[in-house]
Scaffold this motif. Structure first.
Motif, PDB file in Angstrom:
ATOM      1  N   GLY A  59       0.837  -1.210   0.000  1.00  0.00           N
ATOM      2  CA  GLY A  59       0.000   0.000   0.000  1.00  0.00           C
ATOM      3  C   GLY A  59       0.865   1.250   0.000  1.00  0.00           C
ATOM      4  N   MET A  60       1.951   1.180   0.764  1.00  0.00           N
ATOM      5  CA  MET A  60       2.873   2.333   0.812  1.00  0.00           C
ATOM      6  C   MET A  60       3.514   2.575  -0.559  1.00  0.00           C
ATOM      7  SD  MET A  60       2.932   3.899   3.695  1.00  0.00           S
ATOM      8  CE  MET A  60       4.439   4.823   3.744  1.00  0.00           C
ATOM      9  N   GLN A  61       3.816   1.468  -1.241  1.00  0.00           N
ATOM     10  CA  GLN A  61       4.402   1.616  -2.586  1.00  0.00           C
ATOM     11  C   GLN A  61       3.415   2.319  -3.518  1.00  0.00           C
ATOM     12  OE1 GLN A  61       5.580  -2.218  -4.055  1.00  0.00           O
ATOM     13  NE2 GLN A  61       7.419  -2.205  -2.759  1.00  0.00           N
ATOM     14  N   ARG A  62       2.168   1.883  -3.419  1.00  0.00           N
ATOM     15  CA  ARG A  62       1.125   2.473  -4.272  1.00  0.00           C
ATOM     16  C   ARG A  62       0.978   3.963  -3.937  1.00  0.00           C
ATOM     17  NH1 ARG A  62      -1.087   3.019  -8.667  1.00  0.00           N
ATOM     18  NH2 ARG A  62      -3.325   3.046  -8.884  1.00  0.00           N
ATOM     19  N   GLU A  63       1.009   4.277  -2.637  1.00  0.00           N
ATOM     20  CA  GLU A  63       0.911   5.678  -2.202  1.00  0.00           C
ATOM     21  C   GLU A  63       2.021   6.509  -2.852  1.00  0.00           C
ATOM     22  OE1 GLU A  63       0.167   6.945   2.233  1.00  0.00           O
ATOM     23  OE2 GLU A  63       2.292   7.335   1.826  1.00  0.00           O
ATOM     24  N   GLN A  64       3.237   5.970  -2.854  1.00  0.00           N
ATOM     25  CA  GLN A  64       4.379   6.696  -3.441  1.00  0.00           C
ATOM     26  C   GLN A  64       4.213   6.894  -4.947  1.00  0.00           C
ATOM     27  OE1 GLN A  64       6.974   8.138  -1.529  1.00  0.00           O
ATOM     28  NE2 GLN A  64       5.394   7.594  -0.051  1.00  0.00           N
ATOM     29  N   GLU A  65       3.749   5.803  -5.620  1.00  0.00           N
ATOM     30  CA  GLU A  65       3.563   5.896  -7.085  1.00  0.00           C
ATOM     31  C   GLU A  65       2.549   6.984  -7.416  1.00  0.00           C
ATOM     32  OE1 GLU A  65       3.947   1.083  -7.650  1.00  0.00           O
ATOM     33  OE2 GLU A  65       2.034   2.053  -8.184  1.00  0.00           O
ATOM     34  N   LEU A  66       1.439   6.963  -6.685  1.00  0.00           N
ATOM     35  CA  LEU A  66       0.372   7.947  -6.959  1.00  0.00           C
ATOM     36  C   LEU A  66       0.877   9.359  -6.667  1.00  0.00           C
ATOM     37  CD1 LEU A  66      -2.578   5.877  -5.477  1.00  0.00           C
ATOM     38  CD2 LEU A  66      -2.435   6.650  -7.851  1.00  0.00           C
ATOM     39  N   MET A  67       1.653   9.487  -5.571  1.00  0.00           N
ATOM     40  CA  MET A  67       2.204  10.804  -5.231  1.00  0.00           C
ATOM     41  C   MET A  67       3.134  11.292  -6.340  1.00  0.00           C
ATOM     42  SD  MET A  67       2.426  13.328  -3.175  1.00  0.00           S
ATOM     43  CE  MET A  67       3.332  14.358  -2.030  1.00  0.00           C
ATOM     44  N   ALA A  68       3.918  10.365  -6.911  1.00  0.00           N
ATOM     45  CA  ALA A  68       4.864  10.765  -7.967  1.00  0.00           C
ATOM     46  C   ALA A  68       4.122  11.374  -9.155  1.00  0.00           C
ATOM     47  CB  ALA A  68       5.701   9.570  -8.404  1.00  0.00           C
ATOM     48  N   THR A  69       2.933  10.833  -9.470  1.00  0.00           N
ATOM     49  CA  THR A  69       2.197  11.405 -10.619  1.00  0.00           C
ATOM     50  C   THR A  69       1.637  12.783 -10.271  1.00  0.00           C
ATOM     51  OG1 THR A  69       0.124  10.371  -9.975  1.00  0.00           O
ATOM     52  CG2 THR A  69       1.464   9.150 -11.527  1.00  0.00           C
ATOM     53  N   LEU A  70       1.279  12.979  -9.002  1.00  0.00           N
ATOM     54  CA  LEU A  70       0.687  14.269  -8.633  1.00  0.00           C
ATOM     55  C   LEU A  70       1.755  15.341  -8.439  1.00  0.00           C
ATOM     56  CD1 LEU A  70      -1.920  13.143  -5.907  1.00  0.00           C
ATOM     57  CD2 LEU A  70      -2.341  13.630  -8.321  1.00  0.00           C
ATOM     58  N   PHE A  71       2.892  14.915  -7.874  1.00  0.00           N
ATOM     59  CA  PHE A  71       3.866  15.881  -7.347  1.00  0.00           C
ATOM     60  C   PHE A  71       4.329  16.916  -8.373  1.00  0.00           C
ATOM     61  CE2 PHE A  71       7.957  17.156  -5.460  1.00  0.00           C
ATOM     62  CZ  PHE A  71       7.497  17.497  -4.195  1.00  0.00           C
ATOM     63  N   GLY A  72       4.598  16.446  -9.592  1.00  0.00           N
ATOM     64  CA  GLY A  72       5.111  17.399 -10.599  1.00  0.00           C
ATOM     65  C   GLY A  72       4.016  17.963 -11.488  1.00  0.00           C
ATOM     66  N   SER A  73       2.756  17.689 -11.149  1.00  0.00           N
ATOM     67  CA  SER A  73       1.677  18.079 -12.072  1.00  0.00           C
ATOM     68  C   SER A  73       1.417  19.581 -12.039  1.00  0.00           C
ATOM     69  CB  SER A  73       0.382  17.341 -11.714  1.00  0.00           C
ATOM     70  OG  SER A  73      -0.097  17.812 -10.467  1.00  0.00           O
ATOM     71  N   GLY A  74       0.862  20.081 -13.151  1.00  0.00           N
ATOM     72  CA  GLY A  74       0.478  21.489 -13.217  1.00  0.00           C
ATOM     73  C   GLY A  74      -0.595  21.801 -12.183  1.00  0.00           C
ATOM     74  N   GLN A  75      -1.458  20.831 -11.906  1.00  0.00           N
ATOM     75  CA  GLN A  75      -2.525  21.073 -10.929  1.00  0.00           C
ATOM     76  C   GLN A  75      -1.935  21.305  -9.533  1.00  0.00           C
ATOM     77  OE1 GLN A  75      -5.854  18.428 -10.901  1.00  0.00           O
ATOM     78  NE2 GLN A  75      -6.232  18.645 -13.085  1.00  0.00           N
ATOM     79  N   ALA A  76      -0.920  20.505  -9.175  1.00  0.00           N
ATOM     80  CA  ALA A  76      -0.293  20.687  -7.856  1.00  0.00           C
ATOM     81  C   ALA A  76       0.353  22.073  -7.787  1.00  0.00           C
ATOM     82  CB  ALA A  76       0.730  19.597  -7.596  1.00  0.00           C
TER      83      ALA A  76
END
Ligand SMILES: CCCCCCCCCCCCC[C@H](O)CC(=O)SCCNC(=O)CCNC(=O)[C@H](O)C(C)(C)COP(=O)(O)OP(=O)(O)OC[C@H]1O[C@@H](n2cnc3c(N)ncnc32)[C@H](O)[C@@H]1OP(=O)(O)O
Length: 715
Positions: A247-264
């Protein structure tokens, strides 16, 4: 950045030291690593308490670090080490435990909190998810539905609410750190097995797949295109279906997609902009830090129509005494009844006790003689307001601030009707005034800094995002809305339908397209404004008025009695008057065909790109004019007005931030293109500030203020 002391003989007290909110900067993270290691290895320390300096536990990760290169130890292993410690670790929560702050507390074995402390995982509002174990530990602690609610909305809880949900173990009204130390002493030697949240099973609803399908549908619908809420659901789903490590791995993967996004980036810009606008300044040199607000305890509200009622409710909810005046007895009774209902509903929703007894109603204007500040909210009629300001200036105390809720009338002119023009400012609320977060505080050249500071402070007490702006027709928000609404009508003349225009804007992220919005607020509102400006020529179809292109479509609908939702017909058709379900109207389609034929207009296909470019770039262009004229001090002011008052999608950062993301050169080039095609539409003529910014190399939005202030030639 974190200090370890030994208290009460055997408790290691770790204090986070990073004012004002003890954000988890690289130095703080290193401080935690060092102090935890020392506390765990010190045989004299039997238990540990973690607290924050100056009455704030921790405001989460340091958001300022997100924009640059991240260094220092990462949070996840730090929190795993704390949880794995074989000495009990207690979080002593005062002030706030938000984001990474709450995740730190969840890694501790126990949590003790002040009853008024604010707890939450607001990462979603920054375009992120709680990526230091929050999405995996919280559902294990309080169950999937409650965790989903907190993580997808980002809402804050009080300590007392957190206790009810099972997030904390104890709430105190006493000194929290002392209570935590006492507690830490009492649990030495007890097993920690059941206290490590990562090892607990995740309490889930019965049909988990169907449950998440339903949640995902609801979240997507309310997200209006924002990606973080969807990722939050996916992360919690991982907690419900996978072992903790996966679950922690999945959390990190999802965060990686959000972190650099224009929306963030956009949402983090909004976070800082909200704070930037509270540090207001005006061209006269008055500023937030040199102007002291006047204390206000009693406010008069004049005029109890829709706006006056909402303002009265908002003031009462903020704990102010209100004198509410409506000179027509019957209107006054109706208003009193409506205000009580609104207060009751709001109090119920917020779970607070009712606050109606500090409102005094009167039909006499003299009732406001002893208040410190008056908010006028009568009809938008200059003659009426002039008369009222003259009367108020005579009957109120000499230092009473006189504020107008006008949405477009000249504040300087109103000020000139009074004995003390320096005490007059605009306080432009948005309907419904007790719900909408935006307040435009409008100053004129004669407004005293203290008058502006007082209105800004009052707005803050009412929970508003207050933005100080200069005086001009429509101020900032409504002035920019004009070209936006006009472009939408022009597009319909040229071949689009209201549905095509609205769909493009709603897909962009607006909760409502321009035509649905007009139907909701009433087409007669704009009609009245256009009449006052001498633009309306009843029954006339001419498409040039006052020397520029004009669309009479809105006027023609009003002449048919089509005022929108309230009459059951407008740009759309409704089941009945007052209904909200908009249907495309076959009558309107033939009306438009006939109109185009009579005007000699050949209908063409209009796609969503053109809708977005023409509506949004026209609005943005007006924003540049406003900046150029100094009506708004910076792009953040405009963006916060649009995000909090006009439904501009927050995950796009506001119109000016959006322009900076599209690229200023691109916005300029498209405006030039449309201006060539439509030379009769002045608001498509690119602003000289936009040109100046482009020729300065399109600097980052944070540098625009510098460029605006730079001397330049307008030749
Ligand atoms: C390929 C790449 C892979 C990428 C993976 C990268 C992984 C990165 C690691 C991430 C780990 C995730 C950790 C965590 O889950 C994420 C977070 O924690 S995000 C932060 C969440 N916290 C918040 O959103 C809280 C924000 N703050 C507030 O709500 C309020 O400030 C408050 C704490 C309630 C206090 O309110 P007030 O008392 O009213 O004070 P102000 O709001 O005016 O704030 C005062 C001052 O402090 C500044 N500030 C506040 N919070 C922060 C913060 N978290 N970081 C930095 N600065 C903060 C605020 O801007 C004010 O500054 P000033 O205006 O005075 O300059």
């Amino acid at each position: 950045m974190a200090a370890l002391t030994r208290v009460s003989g055997s408790v290691g007290l770790i204090s986070l030291l990073n004012p004002p909110v003890n954000a988890l900067s690289a130095a703080v993270r290193q401080g935690i690593v060092d102090t935890v290691r020392r506390a765990v290895s010190d045989p004299q320390v039997k238990s540990v308490v973690i607290c924050g300096q100056n009455g704030v536990f921790c405001g989460g990760a340091d958001i300022k670090e997100f924009g640059g290169h991240m260094s220092g130890p990462p949070l996840v292993p730090i929190f795993n080490t704390i949880e794995a410690a074989d000495k009990p670790v207690v979080a002593a929560i005062e002030g706030s435990a938000l984001g990474g702050g709450l995740e730190l507390a969840l890694a501790c074995h126990y949590r003790i909190t002040q009853s008024k402390a604010r707890l939450g995982l607001p990462e979603v509002s920054l375009g992120l998810l709680p990526a230091a174990g929050g999405t995996q530990r919280l559902p294990r602690l309080i169950g999937v539905p409650a965790a989903l609610d907190l993580i997808t909305t980002g809402r804050h809880l009080t300590g007392a609410e957190a206790l009810k949900l099972g997030i904390v173990d104890q709430v105190t009204d006493q000194n929290t750190v002392e209570a935590a130390v006492k507690f830490a002493l009492s649990i030495v030697g007890q097993s920690l097995e059941s206290r490590r949240i990562s090892t607990l099973p995740c309490p889930c609803p019965a049909d988990i797949d169907a449950f998440f399908e339903g949640v995902m549908q609801r979240v997507k619908k309310s997200a209006h295109g924002a990606i973080a809420p969807v990722a939050c659901v996916q992360a919690v789903q991982a907690a419900a279906t996978l072992p903790f490590t996966q679950g922690m791995q999945r959390e990190q993967e999802l965060m990686a997609t959000l972190f650099g996004s224009g929306q963030a980036r956009a949402l983090q810009y909004c976070f800082f902009s909200q704070r930037v606008v509270s540090k207001w300044s005006s061209p006269s040199g008055s500023r937030w830090d040199t102007s002291k607000p006047k204390p206000v305890t009693k406010v008069g509200v004049i005029g109890l129509g829709t706006m006056g009622r909402g303002i009265t409710v908002a003031l009462a909810l903020a704990g102010l005494s209100v004198v509410a005046v409506e000179t027509q007895q019957q209107q006054m009774m109706a208003a009193q009844h409506a205000v009580s209902g609104m207060l009751e509903r709001t109090a119920r929703r917020r779970g607070v006790s009712l606050v109606g007894d500090q409102i005094r109603y009167s039909v006499e204007l003299e009732a406001v003689a002893d208040v410190e500040l008056v908010i006028e909210a009568v009809f938008e009629d200059m003659a009426l307001k002039e008369k009222l300001f003259k009367q108020l200036s005579t009957l109120c105390k000499a230092d009473t601030l006189l504020c107008s809720n006008t949405s477009s009338l000249d504040i300087d002119h109103l000020a000139s009707q009074t004995h003390s023009p320096q005490l007059v400012v605009g306080m432009h609320f948005f309907a419904p005034a007790h719900v909408m977060k935006l307040l435009e505080v409008v100053y004129g050249p004669r407004s005293a800094p203290q008058a502006v500071a007082t209105a800004m402070e009052l707005g803050k007490r009412m929970g508003k995002v207050s933005v100080a702006v200069g005086n001009c027709s429509g101020f900032v928000g409504n002035r920019m809305l004009m070209p936006y609404v006009e472009e939408a009508s022009f597009l319909v003349e040229e071949g689009a339908s209201p549905e095509i225009v609205d769909r493009a804007l709603e897909e962009f992220g607006f909760p409502m397209g321009v035509f649905r919005m007009s139907d909701l607020s009433g087409l007669d509102v704009g009609w009245k404004v256009r009449k006052a400006r001498g633009l309306v020529e009843p029954g006339q179809m001419s498409r040039v008025r006052q020397g520029r292109r004009y669309s009479p479509l809105g006027d023609l609908l009003c002449e048919q009695g089509r005022f929108g939702q309230k009459t059951g017909r407008g740009w759309y058709l409704y089941d009945s008057a007052g209904s909200r379900e908009a249907q495309p109207d076959p009558w309107l389609q033939s009306f438009l065909e006939e109109y185009r034929a009579r005007q000699g207009l050949v209908s063409r296909r209009i796609d969503s790109q053109e809708v977005l470019e023409r509506c949004l770039y026209a609005l943005i262009n007006e924003g540049f004019n406003i900046l150029q004229e100094g009506i708004a001090a910076g792009p953040e002011d405009i963006d916060m007005i649009y995000v909090f008052g006009y439904g501009f999608p927050r995950h796009r950062g506001g119109p000016m931030f959006y322009a900076s993301q599209v690229g200023l050169a691109q916005v300029l080039q498209r405006l030039e293109h449309y201006q060539q095609l439509h030379p009769d539409i002045p608001h498509l003529r690119p602003s000289s500030l936009l040109r100046r910014l482009v020729s300065s190399g399109s600097p980052r939005i944070q540098r625009w203020r510098e460029i605006i202030r730079m001397p330049h030639s307008s030749l």
